[in-house]
Design a protein around this motif. Structure first.
Motif, PDB file in Angstrom:
ATOM      1  N   VAL A  64     -28.765 -38.929  51.179  1.00  0.00           N
ATOM      2  CA  VAL A  64     -27.323 -39.072  51.364  1.00  0.00           C
ATOM      3  C   VAL A  64     -26.720 -37.753  51.831  1.00  0.00           C
ATOM      4  N   LEU A  65     -25.878 -37.846  52.866  1.00  0.00           N
ATOM      5  CA  LEU A  65     -25.049 -36.721  53.301  1.00  0.00           C
ATOM      6  C   LEU A  65     -23.610 -37.063  52.953  1.00  0.00           C
ATOM      7  N   ASN A  66     -22.977 -36.215  52.160  1.00  0.00           N
ATOM      8  CA  ASN A  66     -21.634 -36.515  51.670  1.00  0.00           C
ATOM      9  C   ASN A  66     -20.549 -35.932  52.554  1.00  0.00           C
ATOM     10  N   ARG A  67     -19.485 -36.664  52.678  1.00  0.00           N
ATOM     11  CA  ARG A  67     -18.221 -36.211  53.286  1.00  0.00           C
ATOM     12  C   ARG A  67     -18.419 -35.598  54.670  1.00  0.00           C
ATOM     13  N   ILE A  68     -19.035 -36.361  55.546  1.00  0.00           N
ATOM     14  CA  ILE A  68     -19.260 -35.910  56.926  1.00  0.00           C
ATOM     15  C   ILE A  68     -18.131 -36.434  57.795  1.00  0.00           C
ATOM     16  N   SER A 119     -14.706 -39.839  65.168  1.00  0.00           N
ATOM     17  CA  SER A 119     -13.354 -40.398  65.207  1.00  0.00           C
ATOM     18  C   SER A 119     -12.470 -39.809  64.104  1.00  0.00           C
ATOM     19  N   ASN A 120     -12.936 -38.689  63.490  1.00  0.00           N
ATOM     20  CA  ASN A 120     -12.187 -37.977  62.449  1.00  0.00           C
ATOM     21  C   ASN A 120     -12.072 -38.744  61.139  1.00  0.00           C
ATOM     22  N   VAL A 121     -12.902 -39.760  60.947  1.00  0.00           N
ATOM     23  CA  VAL A 121     -12.989 -40.434  59.659  1.00  0.00           C
ATOM     24  C   VAL A 121     -14.016 -39.692  58.812  1.00  0.00           C
ATOM     25  N   TYR A 122     -13.724 -39.466  57.528  1.00  0.00           N
ATOM     26  CA  TYR A 122     -14.671 -38.812  56.637  1.00  0.00           C
ATOM     27  C   TYR A 122     -15.587 -39.871  56.019  1.00  0.00           C
ATOM     28  N   THR A 123     -16.882 -39.618  56.089  1.00  0.00           N
ATOM     29  CA  THR A 123     -17.848 -40.636  55.705  1.00  0.00           C
ATOM     30  C   THR A 123     -18.928 -40.067  54.797  1.00  0.00           C
ATOM     31  N   ASP A 124     -19.541 -40.976  54.022  1.00  0.00           N
ATOM     32  CA  ASP A 124     -20.846 -40.699  53.416  1.00  0.00           C
ATOM     33  C   ASP A 124     -21.888 -41.384  54.282  1.00  0.00           C
ATOM     34  N   ILE A 125     -23.012 -40.698  54.529  1.00  0.00           N
ATOM     35  CA  ILE A 125     -24.074 -41.262  55.363  1.00  0.00           C
ATOM     36  C   ILE A 125     -25.321 -41.418  54.503  1.00  0.00           C
ATOM     37  N   HIS A 126     -25.809 -42.653  54.382  1.00  0.00           N
ATOM     38  CA  HIS A 126     -27.006 -42.954  53.603  1.00  0.00           C
ATOM     39  C   HIS A 126     -28.124 -43.312  54.572  1.00  0.00           C
ATOM     40  N   ILE A 142     -32.694 -47.390  58.274  1.00  0.00           N
ATOM     41  CA  ILE A 142     -31.329 -47.895  58.347  1.00  0.00           C
ATOM     42  C   ILE A 142     -30.395 -46.772  57.929  1.00  0.00           C
ATOM     43  N   VAL A 143     -29.366 -46.537  58.749  1.00  0.00           N
ATOM     44  CA  VAL A 143     -28.330 -45.549  58.443  1.00  0.00           C
ATOM     45  C   VAL A 143     -27.057 -46.309  58.095  1.00  0.00           C
ATOM     46  N   PHE A 144     -26.562 -46.128  56.860  1.00  0.00           N
ATOM     47  CA  PHE A 144     -25.302 -46.715  56.431  1.00  0.00           C
ATOM     48  C   PHE A 144     -24.216 -45.658  56.546  1.00  0.00           C
ATOM     49  N   ILE A 145     -23.136 -45.964  57.249  1.00  0.00           N
ATOM     50  CA  ILE A 145     -22.007 -45.037  57.374  1.00  0.00           C
ATOM     51  C   ILE A 145     -20.824 -45.653  56.640  1.00  0.00           C
ATOM     52  N   VAL A 146     -20.341 -44.947  55.590  1.00  0.00           N
ATOM     53  CA  VAL A 146     -19.353 -45.484  54.658  1.00  0.00           C
ATOM     54  C   VAL A 146     -18.094 -44.627  54.699  1.00  0.00           C
ATOM     55  N   ASP A 147     -16.926 -45.267  54.822  1.00  0.00           N
ATOM     56  CA  ASP A 147     -15.643 -44.566  54.873  1.00  0.00           C
ATOM     57  C   ASP A 147     -15.342 -43.927  53.510  1.00  0.00           C
ATOM     58  N   GLN A 148     -15.096 -42.605  53.512  1.00  0.00           N
ATOM     59  CA  GLN A 148     -14.720 -41.899  52.281  1.00  0.00           C
ATOM     60  C   GLN A 148     -13.430 -41.103  52.475  1.00  0.00           C
ATOM     61  N   THR A 149     -12.621 -41.533  53.442  1.00  0.00           N
ATOM     62  CA  THR A 149     -11.412 -40.770  53.754  1.00  0.00           C
ATOM     63  C   THR A 149     -10.470 -40.687  52.563  1.00  0.00           C
ATOM     64  N   HIS A 150     -10.446 -41.730  51.714  1.00  0.00           N
ATOM     65  CA  HIS A 150      -9.535 -41.721  50.565  1.00  0.00           C
ATOM     66  C   HIS A 150      -9.829 -40.567  49.620  1.00  0.00           C
ATOM     67  N   GLU A 151     -11.116 -40.170  49.499  1.00  0.00           N
ATOM     68  CA  GLU A 151     -11.456 -39.053  48.618  1.00  0.00           C
ATOM     69  C   GLU A 151     -11.019 -37.738  49.233  1.00  0.00           C
ATOM     70  N   VAL A 152     -11.107 -37.657  50.556  1.00  0.00           N
ATOM     71  CA  VAL A 152     -10.636 -36.447  51.236  1.00  0.00           C
ATOM     72  C   VAL A 152      -9.134 -36.307  51.087  1.00  0.00           C
ATOM     73  N   ASP A 153      -8.422 -37.444  51.050  1.00  0.00           N
ATOM     74  CA  ASP A 153      -6.976 -37.390  50.897  1.00  0.00           C
ATOM     75  C   ASP A 153      -6.574 -36.705  49.595  1.00  0.00           C
ATOM     76  N   SER A 154      -7.407 -36.841  48.542  1.00  0.00           N
ATOM     77  CA  SER A 154      -7.088 -36.162  47.283  1.00  0.00           C
ATOM     78  C   SER A 154      -7.129 -34.653  47.456  1.00  0.00           C
ATOM     79  N   ILE A 155      -8.042 -34.168  48.298  1.00  0.00           N
ATOM     80  CA  ILE A 155      -8.079 -32.734  48.601  1.00  0.00           C
ATOM     81  C   ILE A 155      -6.849 -32.324  49.402  1.00  0.00           C
ATOM     82  N   ARG A 156      -6.446 -33.197  50.338  1.00  0.00           N
ATOM     83  CA  ARG A 156      -5.240 -32.896  51.106  1.00  0.00           C
ATOM     84  C   ARG A 156      -4.027 -32.764  50.185  1.00  0.00           C
ATOM     85  N   GLU A 157      -4.000 -33.613  49.142  1.00  0.00           N
ATOM     86  CA  GLU A 157      -2.901 -33.542  48.182  1.00  0.00           C
ATOM     87  C   GLU A 157      -2.881 -32.184  47.494  1.00  0.00           C
ATOM     88  N   ILE A 158      -4.069 -31.696  47.117  1.00  0.00           N
ATOM     89  CA  ILE A 158      -4.147 -30.384  46.482  1.00  0.00           C
ATOM     90  C   ILE A 158      -3.663 -29.294  47.428  1.00  0.00           C
TER      91      ILE A 158
END
Length: 501
Positions: A74-78, A82-89, A99-115
């Motif tokens: 797993v590669l986290n927060r890549i 298209s500027n979407v933050y993803t986890d890559i499995h 098989i490469v799974f690309i999963v949207d993790q933008t919501h977790e990045v938004d918490s950092i933006r809040e900080i």
């Protein structure tokens, strides 16, 4: 594509990933070339994947990552194209397919933006000298349990209040303290490589580290992760504890760290090769350009030494000085020539052009070159060479070998000594340069051909060496496919042996 997924891949998809609407699946071979894909590629990629093309053309983070070192990986927060933050499995599907799974993790990045937004608001309030009740201030670091560090050129400064977990780990630190981050968190020797590459881009954003372990005072393990952030021309590190960590995640992190260490080593090796090549080119250019002015000064010194009429007008001190100038310029020219040859040998700027030569004539040429030095110390020279020995060599380069070896032998042989070149022609040809000089201890013999000698020894008449001669000899002998060895003992002379198959 989904119908053909193996059972273990489907199980991983269901058990390990969030509800799989919006997940992009890409199948590749072991070279990382795309075989098939399924899912919303427009969300993650700038263009539609083409079958047969490398996956890293669409997801640059996967360059050289397939096949992964372990599966799953797993590669986290890549950040995707298209500027979407993803986890890559990455999961091995069947033999030689992944098989490469690309999963949207933008919501977790938004918490950092809040900080970051809260940091910015706090700075603006401070800059405007606005007063506020500190007890009512919202401190994002306390709420999110982060330790915040601002990274300067040489140090890290604690910018947040101390979280409780860090107080247990390092109770001696408080807000605004300066710390050596790699000393406090040794893991940063690994993550710092990624963080520095990210910060060099000077673009607002962040990257996430992997998981690492720290042991707190009561011997319990604590699992931590970090974000490297670039914001408003400043660099930050945010660190916080992670919960619910399992062994599989730690194994994945170990594989990732090994990959990072390998990439760091490759980058350092490439940089080192570039610097060494630059160094050799620089030395070659400088030594080439120095030859003309050195030779010009030497020519003037020789003219003065040979002008007996003018020398008679000078006292003994000035005559001695002129002779010293000539001797030193000869030495400098010899050093410069050897430096030029050394740098070009290092760069590979020479070609061995072999042809049949009479070894007797080669040795005689080398003897004539050394004759003045032999005469000045009354050193006898002998050889047992026969006139029918033919050798396949590059005459110019091989003469340089014999000249350097004879020069060395003369340097370390006292007055009235002897030097011989013995040739043994049996199964192969062996050429031995033997002197009755001061000899060498075993430690020096073992390292004498390794390269540049920083502490070149003085000869028996105070002759100064360059420390380059034997390094050049070794490179030329190797280029011919020959070998060279030395036998020596203190007080009993030396024997340099060239073996020719």
């Amino acid at each position: 594509m989904l119908r053909n997924l193996p059972h273990h891949t489907i199980k991983y998809l269901v058990d390990e990933l969030p509800p799989f609407t919006g997940i992009l699946l890409i199948k590749t071979n072991e070279q990382g070339n795309i075989i098939d894909f399924h899912g919303p590629h427009k969300k993650y990629l700038r263009s539609k994947p083409e079958i047969g093309k490398p996956i890293h053309e669409y997801v640059p983070a996967l360059f050289s990552m397939i096949p992964p070192t372990i599966s799953p990986m797993v590669l986290n927060r890549i950040q995707s194209n298209s500027n979407v933050y993803t986890d890559i499995h990455m999961v091995e599907s069947t033999q030689n397919e992944f098989i490469v799974f690309i999963v949207d993790q933008t919501h977790e990045v938004d918490s950092i933006r809040e900080i970051i937004q809260k940091i910015n608001e706090s700075n603006l309030n401070s800059d405007s000298n606005k007063s506020a009740d500190k007890n009512n201030d919202f401190n994002p670091f306390v709420v999110f349990d982060y330790l915040s560090l601002e990274i300067t050129e040489n140090e890290a400064i604690i910018k947040s209040e101390i979280p409780s977990w860090f107080g247990l780990l390092k109770p001696e630190y408080s807000k605004n303290d300066r710390i050596d981050i790699s000393d406090v968190f040794p893991y940063f020797e690994v993550f710092n490589f990624e963080a520095n590459n990210f910060w060099e881009k000077k673009k607002n954003g962040k990257i996430k580290s992997g998981i690492w372990t720290e042991t707190i005072s009561n011997s319990e393990d604590m699992y931590l992760t970090a974000y490297a952030i670039y914001y408003d021309n400043k660099r930050f590190i945010l660190i916080k504890p992670e919960e619910n960590i399992n062994k599989e995640q730690l194994d994945l992190q170990l594989a990732r760290e090994q990959k990072l260490a390998y990439e760091k080593l490759k980058k350092a090796e490439k940089k080192l090769k570039t610097l060494l090549e630059y160094k050799d080119k620089f030395v070659s250019i400088v030594s080439h350009d120095l030859r003309s002015p050195v030779a010009a000064v030497l020519g003037i010194a020789e003219m003065l030494v040979n002008d007996e009429e003018e020398l008679l007008k000078l006292n003994d001190f000035y005559v001695e000085m002129i002779h010293s100038i000539k001797d030193e310029m000869l030495r400098l020219l010899d050093y410069n020539d050897k430096l030029y040859h050394w740098s070009n040998l290092e760069l590979g700027n020479f070609e061995v052009v072999k042809r049949k030569e009479s070894l007797e004539k080669v040795i005689e040429t080398a003897r004539r070159t050394a004759s003045q030095k032999l005469l000045s110390k009354n050193i006898s020279f002998s050889t047992n060479i026969e006139d029918d020995v033919i050798i396949d060599i590059d005459i110019t380069l091989f003469l340089q070998v014999l000249n350097n070896l004879l020069s060395n032998a003369i340097k370390f042989t006292p007055e009235n000594g002897s030097i011989a070149i013995d040739v043994i022609n049996t199964k192969g040809l062996q050429i031995a340069i033997i002197d009755s000089g001061v000899g060498m201890p075993k430690k020096i013999c073992d390292n004498i051909f390794l390269g540049f000698a920083r502490n070149s020894s003085m000869g028996t008449h105070g002759e100064k060496g360059t420390g380059l001669g034997l390094g050049i000899v070794k490179k030329i002998v190797d280029a011919h496919g020959f070998t060279i060895n030395v036998e020596s003992e203190l007080g009993k002379g030396s024997r340099f042996i060239i073996d020719i198959p």
